[in-house]
Design a protein around this motif. Sequence first.
Motif, PDB file in Angstrom:
ATOM      1  N   ILE A   1       0.864  -1.193   0.000  1.00  0.00           N
ATOM      2  CA  ILE A   1       0.000   0.000   0.000  1.00  0.00           C
ATOM      3  C   ILE A   1       0.894   1.234   0.000  1.00  0.00           C
ATOM      4  O   ILE A   1       1.766   1.375   0.861  1.00  0.00           O
ATOM      5  N   CYS A   2       0.679   2.098  -0.983  1.00  0.00           N
ATOM      6  CA  CYS A   2       1.489   3.306  -1.058  1.00  0.00           C
ATOM      7  C   CYS A   2       0.639   4.503  -0.617  1.00  0.00           C
ATOM      8  O   CYS A   2      -0.526   4.632  -0.997  1.00  0.00           O
ATOM      9  N   ILE A   3       1.200   5.345   0.237  1.00  0.00           N
ATOM     10  CA  ILE A   3       0.493   6.527   0.736  1.00  0.00           C
ATOM     11  C   ILE A   3       1.006   7.712  -0.071  1.00  0.00           C
ATOM     12  O   ILE A   3       2.191   8.036  -0.020  1.00  0.00           O
ATOM     13  N   SER A   4       0.104   8.329  -0.801  1.00  0.00           N
ATOM     14  CA  SER A   4       0.525   9.334  -1.765  1.00  0.00           C
ATOM     15  C   SER A   4      -0.313  10.603  -1.616  1.00  0.00           C
ATOM     16  O   SER A   4      -1.262  10.630  -0.834  1.00  0.00           O
TER      17      SER A   4
ATOM     18  N   LEU B   1       3.813  -0.890   3.888  1.00  0.00           N
ATOM     19  CA  LEU B   1       3.285   0.478   3.761  1.00  0.00           C
ATOM     20  C   LEU B   1       4.394   1.357   3.209  1.00  0.00           C
ATOM     21  O   LEU B   1       5.507   1.359   3.740  1.00  0.00           O
ATOM     22  N   ILE B   2       4.098   2.095   2.158  1.00  0.00           N
ATOM     23  CA  ILE B   2       5.131   2.893   1.516  1.00  0.00           C
ATOM     24  C   ILE B   2       4.788   4.367   1.617  1.00  0.00           C
ATOM     25  O   ILE B   2       3.792   4.826   1.047  1.00  0.00           O
TER      26      ILE B   2
ATOM     27  N   THR C   1       2.805  11.046   6.093  1.00  0.00           N
ATOM     28  CA  THR C   1       3.693  10.317   7.000  1.00  0.00           C
ATOM     29  C   THR C   1       2.948   9.912   8.279  1.00  0.00           C
ATOM     30  O   THR C   1       3.041   8.766   8.727  1.00  0.00           O
ATOM     31  N   ILE C   2       2.183  10.837   8.832  1.00  0.00           N
ATOM     32  CA  ILE C   2       1.419  10.517  10.055  1.00  0.00           C
ATOM     33  C   ILE C   2       0.401   9.410   9.752  1.00  0.00           C
ATOM     34  O   ILE C   2       0.223   8.488  10.550  1.00  0.00           O
ATOM     35  N   THR C   3      -0.232   9.473   8.588  1.00  0.00           N
ATOM     36  CA  THR C   3      -1.201   8.431   8.213  1.00  0.00           C
ATOM     37  C   THR C   3      -0.508   7.074   8.068  1.00  0.00           C
ATOM     38  O   THR C   3      -1.015   6.053   8.530  1.00  0.00           O
ATOM     39  N   THR C   4       0.663   7.073   7.438  1.00  0.00           N
ATOM     40  CA  THR C   4       1.426   5.826   7.284  1.00  0.00           C
ATOM     41  C   THR C   4       1.693   5.198   8.653  1.00  0.00           C
ATOM     42  O   THR C   4       1.477   4.002   8.870  1.00  0.00           O
TER      43      THR C   4
ATOM     44  N   ILE D   1       7.457  -0.613   6.971  1.00  0.00           N
ATOM     45  CA  ILE D   1       7.243   0.734   6.447  1.00  0.00           C
ATOM     46  C   ILE D   1       8.453   1.074   5.587  1.00  0.00           C
ATOM     47  O   ILE D   1       9.592   1.042   6.060  1.00  0.00           O
ATOM     48  N   ILE D   2       8.217   1.365   4.315  1.00  0.00           N
ATOM     49  CA  ILE D   2       9.316   1.784   3.435  1.00  0.00           C
ATOM     50  C   ILE D   2       9.245   3.301   3.278  1.00  0.00           C
ATOM     51  O   ILE D   2       8.195   3.839   2.929  1.00  0.00           O
ATOM     52  N   ASP D   3      10.355   3.962   3.547  1.00  0.00           N
ATOM     53  CA  ASP D   3      10.370   5.420   3.414  1.00  0.00           C
ATOM     54  C   ASP D   3      10.900   5.797   2.026  1.00  0.00           C
ATOM     55  O   ASP D   3      12.095   5.983   1.830  1.00  0.00           O
ATOM     56  N   PHE D   4       9.953   5.899   1.087  1.00  0.00           N
ATOM     57  CA  PHE D   4      10.315   6.282  -0.286  1.00  0.00           C
ATOM     58  C   PHE D   4      10.279   7.802  -0.475  1.00  0.00           C
ATOM     59  O   PHE D   4      10.320   8.285  -1.597  1.00  0.00           O
TER      60      PHE D   4
END
Length: 252
Positions: free
Chosen positions: A7-10, A121-122, A19-22, A38-41
């Motif tokens: 899942i990517c948070i965009s 989670l990205i 970031t807070i949602t991730t 959690i991947i910090d892209f």
Amino acid sequence: MNKGITICISSAKGGVGKTITTLNLAGLYEILDKKVLIIDFDLASGGICASLNRNPRKSIYNLVDDYNNNRYKEFNDYVTKYDDKIDILASPKDPRQASKINPKYVELILDKAVFNYDIVLIDTSHELNDFNIFTMDLVDKIVFVMTNDPLDLKNMRSLMSILKDVNYNNYKVILNESIYPFRKYFSLYDIKNIIGNNIDYVISKDFYIKNIDSIIMKGDIITLNPKAASTFSKDYTTFMQLITDIYKEEVK
Ligand SMILES: Nc1ncnc2c1ncn2[C@@H]1O[C@H](COP(=O)(O)OP(=O)(O)O)[C@@H](O)[C@H]1O
Ligand SMILES: [Mg+2]
């Protein structure tokens, strides 16, 4: 182990609460007993490790660099532990390393990650660069976070029309009212009309957290606080709904 869900948070704009949602989603998945990465892209200005008060030994840059130089052994060597359930793949320590990471490695990183975690989670930056486009293309689900800021609406409108042009519909839209809780220029009806898309979930202004900076300084995750479910019952339920919906759509 089965393949995990990616899942990517965009978003269409920075500072909208990605970031807070991730982090909040990671906390809820932990409560549901899932193993989370959690991947910090957000390669050039990532804040996951800092927000979780962890000092990463290795980052995405090291992973890619080692892979290139035949030093890569296993994925686990590159992750930083948050707790028993949540691991982090950190963004580069030096922001200058960000531009040295070729977008072709997105696929490799996600391929390795899905076999080690239930949920990946990205967190991303809002730019529509190759790196983010590759990521959006490869994940199971995109979650867009937006606010009622006029510029955000304008950018979301363009983004939604691009997604429709390419027939992409594997995404959810969250309207985040917990940022700028006292600025409410547009009604939900207006917002849907302006962006030309449905709003799937609303995080209400009740989720505005005055002392959020001190929570971040301590490295805490809001949703992992034992009182979170009762303090933010409505928004907690909304987040849980999002998780349930994604689960239903992705686990067939
Ligand atoms: N629920 C909230 N209550 C109060 N402030 C918040 C909340 N969520 C986010 N913020 C603040 O908004 C800013 C942007 O959030 P962040 O998650 O970093 O956005 P993004 O990742 O989209 O850039 C941060 O300074 C954060 O402290
Ligand atoms: Mg961010």
